[in-house]
Write a protein that holds these residues in place. Structure first.
Motif, PDB file in Angstrom:
ATOM      1  N   SER A  90      37.914  10.861  26.846  1.00 17.57           N
ATOM      2  CA  SER A  90      38.517  10.727  28.171  1.00 17.57           C
ATOM      3  C   SER A  90      37.455  10.892  29.251  1.00 17.57           C
ATOM      4  N   VAL A  91      37.747  10.326  30.411  1.00 18.80           N
ATOM      5  CA  VAL A  91      36.837  10.454  31.544  1.00 18.80           C
ATOM      6  C   VAL A  91      36.718  11.919  31.933  1.00 18.80           C
ATOM      7  N   ASN A  92      37.826  12.639  31.929  1.00 22.41           N
ATOM      8  CA  ASN A  92      37.817  14.065  32.265  1.00 22.41           C
ATOM      9  C   ASN A  92      36.950  14.851  31.280  1.00 22.41           C
ATOM     10  N   GLY A  93      37.069  14.517  30.002  1.00 18.04           N
ATOM     11  CA  GLY A  93      36.252  15.192  28.989  1.00 18.04           C
ATOM     12  C   GLY A  93      34.775  14.931  29.187  1.00 18.04           C
ATOM     13  N   TYR A  94      34.446  13.671  29.515  1.00 19.86           N
ATOM     14  CA  TYR A  94      33.041  13.352  29.760  1.00 19.86           C
ATOM     15  C   TYR A  94      32.537  14.040  31.027  1.00 19.86           C
ATOM     16  N   ALA A  95      33.351  14.061  32.067  1.00 16.23           N
ATOM     17  CA  ALA A  95      32.954  14.703  33.326  1.00 16.23           C
ATOM     18  C   ALA A  95      32.619  16.177  33.093  1.00 16.23           C
ATOM     19  N   LYS A  96      33.342  16.825  32.195  1.00 18.66           N
ATOM     20  CA  LYS A  96      33.064  18.233  31.871  1.00 18.66           C
ATOM     21  C   LYS A  96      31.683  18.378  31.242  1.00 18.66           C
ATOM     22  N   ILE A  97      31.255  17.366  30.474  1.00 18.88           N
ATOM     23  CA  ILE A  97      29.907  17.401  29.889  1.00 18.88           C
ATOM     24  C   ILE A  97      28.871  17.394  31.001  1.00 18.88           C
ATOM     25  N   GLU A  98      29.030  16.493  31.959  1.00 20.52           N
ATOM     26  CA  GLU A  98      28.059  16.393  33.056  1.00 20.52           C
ATOM     27  C   GLU A  98      28.060  17.622  33.951  1.00 20.52           C
ATOM     28  N   ARG A  99      29.204  18.277  34.070  1.00 19.96           N
ATOM     29  CA  ARG A  99      29.268  19.489  34.895  1.00 19.96           C
ATOM     30  C   ARG A  99      28.791  20.722  34.126  1.00 19.96           C
ATOM     31  N   GLY A 100      28.510  20.573  32.846  1.00 17.82           N
ATOM     32  CA  GLY A 100      28.046  21.696  32.034  1.00 17.82           C
ATOM     33  C   GLY A 100      29.168  22.625  31.616  1.00 17.82           C
ATOM     34  N   GLU A 101      30.398  22.152  31.669  1.00 13.12           N
ATOM     35  CA  GLU A 101      31.548  22.974  31.311  1.00 13.12           C
ATOM     36  C   GLU A 101      31.884  22.892  29.826  1.00 13.12           C
ATOM     37  N   THR A 102      31.231  21.985  29.113  1.00 15.23           N
ATOM     38  CA  THR A 102      31.482  21.792  27.693  1.00 15.23           C
ATOM     39  C   THR A 102      30.215  22.116  26.917  1.00 15.23           C
ATOM     40  N   LYS A 103      30.346  22.930  25.878  1.00 18.76           N
ATOM     41  CA  LYS A 103      29.203  23.169  24.991  1.00 18.76           C
ATOM     42  C   LYS A 103      29.085  21.962  24.082  1.00 18.76           C
ATOM     43  N   LEU A 104      27.936  21.335  24.129  1.00 22.69           N
ATOM     44  CA  LEU A 104      27.733  20.133  23.333  1.00 22.69           C
ATOM     45  C   LEU A 104      27.330  20.488  21.910  1.00 22.69           C
ATOM     46  N   LYS A 105      28.061  19.939  20.969  1.00 19.76           N
ATOM     47  CA  LYS A 105      27.725  20.106  19.557  1.00 19.76           C
ATOM     48  C   LYS A 105      26.760  19.000  19.157  1.00 19.76           C
ATOM     49  N   LEU A 106      26.123  19.185  18.018  1.00 14.11           N
ATOM     50  CA  LEU A 106      25.089  18.269  17.560  1.00 14.11           C
ATOM     51  C   LEU A 106      25.587  16.832  17.476  1.00 14.11           C
ATOM     52  N   ASP A 107      26.820  16.614  17.033  1.00  8.35           N
ATOM     53  CA  ASP A 107      27.305  15.238  16.901  1.00  8.35           C
ATOM     54  C   ASP A 107      27.415  14.546  18.260  1.00  8.35           C
ATOM     55  N   LYS A 108      27.854  15.258  19.289  1.00  9.97           N
ATOM     56  CA  LYS A 108      27.941  14.669  20.636  1.00  9.97           C
ATOM     57  C   LYS A 108      26.549  14.432  21.211  1.00  9.97           C
ATOM     58  N   LEU A 109      25.643  15.405  21.007  1.00  9.61           N
ATOM     59  CA  LEU A 109      24.269  15.219  21.487  1.00  9.61           C
ATOM     60  C   LEU A 109      23.618  14.012  20.818  1.00  9.61           C
ATOM     61  N   THR A 110      23.849  13.858  19.538  1.00 10.52           N
ATOM     62  CA  THR A 110      23.306  12.714  18.806  1.00 10.52           C
ATOM     63  C   THR A 110      23.869  11.413  19.353  1.00 10.52           C
ATOM     64  N   GLN A 111      25.168  11.404  19.606  1.00  6.98           N
ATOM     65  CA  GLN A 111      25.824  10.216  20.153  1.00  6.98           C
ATOM     66  C   GLN A 111      25.255   9.863  21.534  1.00  6.98           C
ATOM     67  N   ILE A 112      25.089  10.855  22.380  1.00  8.73           N
ATOM     68  CA  ILE A 112      24.545  10.630  23.724  1.00  8.73           C
ATOM     69  C   ILE A 112      23.109  10.111  23.637  1.00  8.73           C
ATOM     70  N   ALA A 113      22.300  10.725  22.777  1.00  9.28           N
ATOM     71  CA  ALA A 113      20.916  10.281  22.604  1.00  9.28           C
ATOM     72  C   ALA A 113      20.868   8.831  22.140  1.00  9.28           C
ATOM     73  N   GLN A 114      21.761   8.445  21.229  1.00 10.93           N
ATOM     74  CA  GLN A 114      21.803   7.063  20.749  1.00 10.93           C
ATOM     75  C   GLN A 114      22.213   6.106  21.862  1.00 10.93           C
ATOM     76  N   ILE A 115      23.179   6.507  22.677  1.00 11.01           N
ATOM     77  CA  ILE A 115      23.624   5.644  23.776  1.00 11.01           C
ATOM     78  C   ILE A 115      22.478   5.362  24.741  1.00 11.01           C
ATOM     79  N   PHE A 116      21.666   6.399  25.029  1.00 11.33           N
ATOM     80  CA  PHE A 116      20.549   6.237  25.960  1.00 11.33           C
ATOM     81  C   PHE A 116      19.256   5.817  25.274  1.00 11.33           C
ATOM     82  N   ASN A 117      19.295   5.690  23.950  1.00  5.82           N
ATOM     83  CA  ASN A 117      18.121   5.289  23.176  1.00  5.82           C
ATOM     84  C   ASN A 117      16.946   6.246  23.378  1.00  5.82           C
ATOM     85  N   VAL A 118      17.236   7.540  23.328  1.00  4.60           N
ATOM     86  CA  VAL A 118      16.197   8.567  23.396  1.00  4.60           C
ATOM     87  C   VAL A 118      16.326   9.459  22.165  1.00  4.60           C
TER      88      VAL A 118
END
Length: 135
Positions: A28-56
């Motif tokens: 959800s957009v709300n769930g993603y917005a919480k990531i950007e605001r630092g309100e969500t602790k990112l687990k390895l699977d989400k960090l991996t997904q984000i890194a893949q999206i940005f190709n880093v």
């Protein structure tokens, strides 16, 4: 710079909305917005997904950037955007290399512009000659 701030910066550099990122991450957009605001602790699977999206690399995404410099060159040819690779640099040495590379690119651009201006002048002269030959 915190991970959530890096994620926001990379999203903005790609000119993507939070809605775009939420869709890419199947959340959800709300769930993603919480990531950007630092309100969500990112687990390895989400960090991996984000890194893949940005190709880093995920390690680069997680490195602290408080004393470094961030430079992104965006190529999202896989997602239908520009023509460069997403690159994250942290530290003065890498930034220095990137600055040197950018200076070379600018110098080459200036050479191409000069060459195109010369070609344009030749074409203008040719047009003027052709106009003179009209009866």
């Amino acid at each position: 710079m915190n991970i959530n701030e890096k994620i926001r910066m990379m999203r903005e550099l790609n000119q993507w909305s939070q809605e775009d990122m939420a869709e890419r991450m199947n959340m959800s957009v709300n769930g993603y917005a919480k990531i950007e605001r630092g309100e969500t602790k990112l687990k390895l699977d989400k960090l991996t997904q984000i890194a893949q999206i940005f190709n880093v690399d995920i390690v680069e995404l997680m490195q602290p950037g408080e004393n470094g410099i961030l430079i992104f060159m965006n190529d999202n040819s896989a997602t239908g955007h520009n023509g460069y690779n997403n690159t994250y640099y942290n530290g003065n040495e890498a930034a220095g290399h990137e600055i040197d590379k950018l200076k070379l690119m600018l110098a080459h651009k200036d050479e191409i512009i000069s060459q195109k201006n010369s070609e344009l002048e030749i074409l203008k002269e040719m047009v003027a000659l052709l106009k003179q030959q009209k009866p």
